[in-house]
Motif scaffolding. Sequence first.
Motif, PDB file in Angstrom:
ATOM      1  N   MET A 275       0.760  -1.071   0.033  1.00 63.10           N
ATOM      2  CA  MET A 275       0.148   0.074   0.117  1.00 63.10           C
ATOM      3  C   MET A 275       0.881   1.163  -0.081  1.00 63.10           C
ATOM      4  N   TYR A 276       0.226   2.310  -0.513  1.00 61.38           N
ATOM      5  CA  TYR A 276       1.048   3.535  -0.148  1.00 61.38           C
ATOM      6  C   TYR A 276       1.072   4.006   1.112  1.00 61.38           C
ATOM      7  N   ASN A 277       2.634   4.126   1.483  1.00 62.30           N
ATOM      8  CA  ASN A 277       2.866   4.356   3.061  1.00 62.30           C
ATOM      9  C   ASN A 277       3.760   5.300   3.072  1.00 62.30           C
ATOM     10  N   PRO A 278       3.597   6.526   3.006  1.00 67.65           N
ATOM     11  CA  PRO A 278       4.730   7.476   3.497  1.00 67.65           C
ATOM     12  C   PRO A 278       5.350   7.380   4.700  1.00 67.65           C
ATOM     13  N   LYS A 279       6.481   7.521   4.976  1.00 70.55           N
ATOM     14  CA  LYS A 279       7.326   7.222   6.160  1.00 70.55           C
ATOM     15  C   LYS A 279       6.869   7.707   7.443  1.00 70.55           C
ATOM     16  N   ALA A 280       6.107   9.045   7.410  1.00 72.61           N
ATOM     17  CA  ALA A 280       5.459   9.521   8.594  1.00 72.61           C
ATOM     18  C   ALA A 280       4.523   8.730   9.044  1.00 72.61           C
ATOM     19  N   PHE A 281       3.923   7.725   8.439  1.00 69.81           N
ATOM     20  CA  PHE A 281       2.925   6.787   8.946  1.00 69.81           C
ATOM     21  C   PHE A 281       2.989   5.431   8.867  1.00 69.81           C
ATOM     22  N   ALA A 282       4.455   5.139   8.393  1.00 74.18           N
ATOM     23  CA  ALA A 282       4.575   3.769   8.461  1.00 74.18           C
ATOM     24  C   ALA A 282       5.182   3.157   9.994  1.00 74.18           C
TER      25      ALA A 282
END
Length: 213
Positions: A1-8
């Motif tokens: 899934m699309y998962n920017p580092k801030a949310f991973a």
Amino acid sequence: MYNPKAFAVEDLPHLHRMMDDCRLAVLVTHGEHGLQASHLPLLLDTRQGSNGTLHGHMARANPQWRDLEAGAEALVVFSGADAYVSPGFYPGKAEHGKVVPTWNYLAVHAYGNAEVFSDPQRLRNLVGELTHRHESGRAQPWKIDDAPAEYIDSMLKAIVGFALPIQRLEGKRKLSQNRSPADAAGVRNGLAASPDPQDQALSRLMPEQSPQE
């Protein structure tokens, strides 16, 4: 899934807790008949394999188990709390108006190849464990032995079990971490004030920050 580092989310115990909090997962496969998905309660054994192993069952009449038997990679989606985020929650709406709606949510995606089984005793053990998990909090919990043995035997013949060692895990906690402390506080307070219990649950997961941080 699309998962920017801030949310991973990468911490394995944290990922396992998020999975355990989801009572009904979605199993997705792609096989001979295209994409198929089933909504299933699953058990996670954190002691089996490097990322844990998922155990579950589905109706024998459900053709999806044949995808698993054929070796198709499976995706299991665990959805957590979620909430719509209104632009009105952001202080910036009044200051400059450059805000848009979004959605905050928790999710884990687990990938792997499953072993399919029909052994009656193994199925009985699995059904017993699943039942215990979801009945244990009741005043008079139902147990598999409460039903006639011949009835349970017939029910077990109508299902197929599977064990899915997790080969890859992706976790996401989108809780306004990419916003300023003032915006994040606005979202948390806005959701907390909502009459919707789901909004309130999501707000409690957001870390408290001072707008001056």
